[in-house]
Design a protein around this motif. Structure first.
Motif, PDB file in Angstrom:
ATOM      1  N   SER A  76      -7.132   3.041  10.766  1.00 19.90           N
ATOM      2  CA  SER A  76      -8.530   2.605  10.770  1.00 19.90           C
ATOM      3  C   SER A  76      -8.704   1.360  11.633  1.00 19.90           C
ATOM      4  CB  SER A  76      -9.010   2.317   9.348  1.00 19.90           C
ATOM      5  OG  SER A  76      -8.935   3.478   8.554  1.00 19.90           O
ATOM      6  N   GLU A  90     -15.679   1.493  -4.578  1.00 21.15           N
ATOM      7  CA  GLU A  90     -15.640   2.617  -3.645  1.00 21.15           C
ATOM      8  C   GLU A  90     -16.940   3.409  -3.643  1.00 21.15           C
ATOM      9  OE1 GLU A  90     -12.198   5.060  -3.811  1.00 21.15           O
ATOM     10  OE2 GLU A  90     -10.792   3.378  -3.851  1.00 21.15           O
ATOM     11  N   LEU A 132      -3.110   5.031   6.826  1.00 18.85           N
ATOM     12  CA  LEU A 132      -4.558   5.222   6.930  1.00 18.85           C
ATOM     13  C   LEU A 132      -5.262   3.926   7.308  1.00 18.85           C
ATOM     14  CD1 LEU A 132      -5.371   7.514   3.867  1.00 18.85           C
ATOM     15  CD2 LEU A 132      -5.452   8.136   6.277  1.00 18.85           C
ATOM     16  N   VAL A 133      -4.867   2.826   6.657  1.00 20.42           N
ATOM     17  CA  VAL A 133      -5.492   1.535   6.936  1.00 20.42           C
ATOM     18  C   VAL A 133      -5.163   1.086   8.356  1.00 20.42           C
ATOM     19  CG1 VAL A 133      -5.617  -0.890   6.236  1.00 20.42           C
ATOM     20  CG2 VAL A 133      -5.422   0.910   4.503  1.00 20.42           C
ATOM     21  N   ILE A 166     -14.179   0.742   6.429  1.00 23.06           N
ATOM     22  CA  ILE A 166     -12.879   0.995   5.792  1.00 23.06           C
ATOM     23  C   ILE A 166     -12.090  -0.317   5.694  1.00 23.06           C
ATOM     24  CG2 ILE A 166     -10.629   2.101   6.099  1.00 23.06           C
ATOM     25  CD1 ILE A 166     -12.120   4.536   7.206  1.00 23.06           C
ATOM     26  N   ARG A 216      -7.005   8.808   0.520  1.00 24.28           N
ATOM     27  CA  ARG A 216      -6.491   7.571  -0.060  1.00 24.28           C
ATOM     28  C   ARG A 216      -5.947   7.787  -1.467  1.00 24.28           C
ATOM     29  NH1 ARG A 216      -6.400   2.924  -2.421  1.00 24.28           N
ATOM     30  NH2 ARG A 216      -6.152   1.017  -1.194  1.00 24.28           N
ATOM     31  N   HIS A 217      -6.499   8.722  -2.164  1.00 18.13           N
ATOM     32  CA  HIS A 217      -6.086   8.966  -3.549  1.00 18.13           C
ATOM     33  C   HIS A 217      -5.366  10.309  -3.715  1.00 18.13           C
ATOM     34  CE1 HIS A 217      -8.396   5.452  -4.587  1.00 18.13           C
ATOM     35  NE2 HIS A 217      -9.488   5.987  -4.077  1.00 18.13           N
ATOM     36  N   GLU A 257     -11.057  -2.445   2.183  1.00 18.81           N
ATOM     37  CA  GLU A 257      -9.713  -2.876   1.807  1.00 18.81           C
ATOM     38  C   GLU A 257      -9.629  -4.401   1.643  1.00 18.81           C
ATOM     39  OE1 GLU A 257      -7.485  -0.788   0.842  1.00 18.81           O
ATOM     40  OE2 GLU A 257      -8.858   0.838   1.350  1.00 18.81           O
ATOM     41  N   GLN A 278      -2.770  15.022   5.219  1.00 16.41           N
ATOM     42  CA  GLN A 278      -3.515  14.072   6.048  1.00 16.41           C
ATOM     43  C   GLN A 278      -3.904  14.673   7.395  1.00 16.41           C
ATOM     44  OE1 GLN A 278      -1.501  10.328   6.452  1.00 16.41           O
ATOM     45  NE2 GLN A 278      -1.667   9.811   4.277  1.00 16.41           N
ATOM     46  N   PHE A 323     -11.554   9.869   4.212  1.00 23.73           N
ATOM     47  CA  PHE A 323     -10.724   8.706   3.916  1.00 23.73           C
ATOM     48  C   PHE A 323     -10.545   8.527   2.412  1.00 23.73           C
ATOM     49  CE2 PHE A 323     -10.736   4.212   2.631  1.00 23.73           C
ATOM     50  CZ  PHE A 323      -9.514   3.815   3.150  1.00 23.73           C
ATOM     51  N   LEU A 346       0.805  -1.224   0.000  1.00 23.52           N
ATOM     52  CA  LEU A 346       0.000   0.000   0.000  1.00 23.52           C
ATOM     53  C   LEU A 346       0.837   1.272   0.000  1.00 23.52           C
ATOM     54  CD1 LEU A 346      -2.872  -0.927   2.500  1.00 23.52           C
ATOM     55  CD2 LEU A 346      -3.037  -0.579   0.035  1.00 23.52           C
ATOM     56  N   VAL A 362      -0.517   4.658   1.819  1.00 24.16           N
ATOM     57  CA  VAL A 362      -1.870   4.453   2.327  1.00 24.16           C
ATOM     58  C   VAL A 362      -1.869   3.557   3.568  1.00 24.16           C
ATOM     59  CG1 VAL A 362      -4.207   3.707   1.678  1.00 24.16           C
ATOM     60  CG2 VAL A 362      -2.703   4.686  -0.034  1.00 24.16           C
TER      61      VAL A 362
END
Length: 430
Positions: A223, A302, A219-220, A413, A361-362, A417, A369, A357, A213, A216
């Motif tokens: 989460s 998404e 973020l995951v 989330i 993410r993109h 994923e 962030q 999020f 990832l 990212v």
């Protein structure tokens, strides 16, 4: 003359006949009658042990009769009229197989689920479940169900009318939860190796995917940590709710909010409350969808999650408020109903959080962030403070909205994923 009046006049005969008829799917409120029987036991008008014996006999007679009706007449009715409800020989064969595996184990708890208990006997007879196996679970379940409600009425005593509906509500939840848990246990036992292999395969692929990832990953990982934290808070919150330990928290928090934000904050608070309304949610969801279409590789996945998180969050909140059924504050003589958890804060953290999020993410620059996360937190806090400021929700309602919303968004989330991993692995195989 209503059922309770008949019960007072004719006692054990009414108990036996009404429960027998209810088990034949007649619209008779069995739980109400049994708990009222318990009230009469409390008042000394009926004998407790004899009431349980007579009630158990009525239920047992009813479920026995419904079984044999299903056994001898059920197949004929399915052949003649089954096509109207899409129940033919093939569906009946599947139903029979399912009942052979799980049906008898559920007989003990289905009594607590209205609408299900009334037809279980018919289905067991229809599928030709051996009567000995049927009786082994149906009769003890009948005795347990009857004993619970008669004892409930006896314990509640003069407060029967006040608390009966609430307690009955939670007993129904107990029944549904028991059925679901039973199904999960038997599915796991029958497919243990397959489930274990699937989980190990998923974890291996998930670890490989997580390592790929890059930016990212934070973020995951955040989460997942948030999910664990919010679940822990949720369990504590539910425990405090049932222990009724919110009064001091509500009093102190409300006092602090009104001291810090005086009358001069009335107009800004109106604006803050709109941050949790459709006026902001609508454009935000549209902009997020456009961003996903423009930037995401898994666009449909998404977008589906975006709308599911929003709509599912609303359904979750409605279900939770009906479940906890907590009266809210009284303002100008009007009491707000079912305010736990707060719809405003749950929706705010769900919509603003999941949109943030998808944005981050993109977005390639990591320096955005922290500002975005802090902005979302601030918006959600302002929405909650405005609810406390205008006295339309208790502080504990607002806090519960944050917690349940946090569980919902972090869970989705993670699921997003996981599904992304499965979709990528499927693409590689094909």
């Amino acid at each position: 003359m209503d059922l309770t009046s008949w019960l007072e006049h004719y006692g054990y005969i009414v108990i036996f006949l009404s429960l027998l008829l209810e088990m034949l799917a007649l619209p008779i409120p069995g739980e109400v009658m049994m708990s009222y029987t318990g009230l009469l036991v409390f008042e000394g008008k009926l004998n407790g042990t004899l009431s349980i014996v007579i009630a158990s006999a009525g239920v047992s007679a009813g479920v026995t009769l419904s079984y044999w009706i299903g056994y001898f007449v059920g197949k004929t009715l399915v052949t003649k009229y089954g096509h109207y409800i899409h129940l033919g020989d093939k569906q009946l064969a599947k139903l029979t197989t399912w009942f052979e595996k799980y049906g008898n184990k559920l007989l003990f708890v289905v009594y607590f689920i209205p609408g299900v208990r009334h037809f279980t006997g018919y289905f067991c007879g229809l599928t030709h479940m051996p009567f000995r196996k049927y009786a082994m679970y149906a009769y003890p379940g009948a005795i347990f169900w009857v004993s619970v409600f008669i004892t409930l009425g006896r314990v509640l005593g003069p407060k029967w009318e006040l608390y009966h509906d609430t307690v009955n509500h939670y007993l129904i939840i107990f029944g549904v939860a028991s059925v679901v848990l039973t199904l999960l246990v038997y599915v796991y036992r029958n497919h243990r190796k397959r489930i274990a292999g699937f989980i190990m395969n998923l974890l291996t692929k998930g670890l490989d995917y997580f390592n790929s990832l890059g930016k990212v990953r934070s973020l995951v990982l955040a989460s997942f940590a948030a999910f664990v934290m919010f679940v822990s808070l949720m369990l504590g919150l539910i425990q405090d709710f049932f222990a009724k330990e919110f009064n001091l928290f509500d009093e102190i928090t409300s006092y602090i909010v009104h001291v810090v934000f005086g009358p001069e904050w009335h107009d800004p608070m109106n604006y803050f409350s709109k941050l949790g309304s459709i006026y902001f949610y609508g454009p935000l969801i549209v902009l997020t969808a456009i961003w996903v279409i423009k930037k995401a590789r898994d666009q449909w996945l998404e977008l589906s999650f975006l709308f599911w998180v929003v709509i599912g969050g609303e359904l979750l909140d409605d279900g939770l408020r009906m479940l906890f059924h907590r009266p809210g504050p009284v303002v100008s003589g009007f009491r707000f109903l079912n305010t736990f958890p707060s719809e405003d804060t749950l929706t705010a953290i769900t919509v603003w959080g999941f949109s943030a999020f998808l944005l981050l993410r993109h977005y390639s620059k990591r320096r955005l962030q922290i500002p975005v996360i802090l902005t979302v937190i601030l918006i959600c806090l302002l929405v909650g403070i405005s609810r406390i400021y205008f006295n339309v929700q208790f502080p504990s309602d607002v806090a519960a909205g944050y917690v349940f919303g946090g569980v919902w968004i972090s869970l989705n989330i993670i699921l997003l994923e996981v599904l992304r991993v499965l979709q990528r692995s499927k693409e590689i195989r094909t």
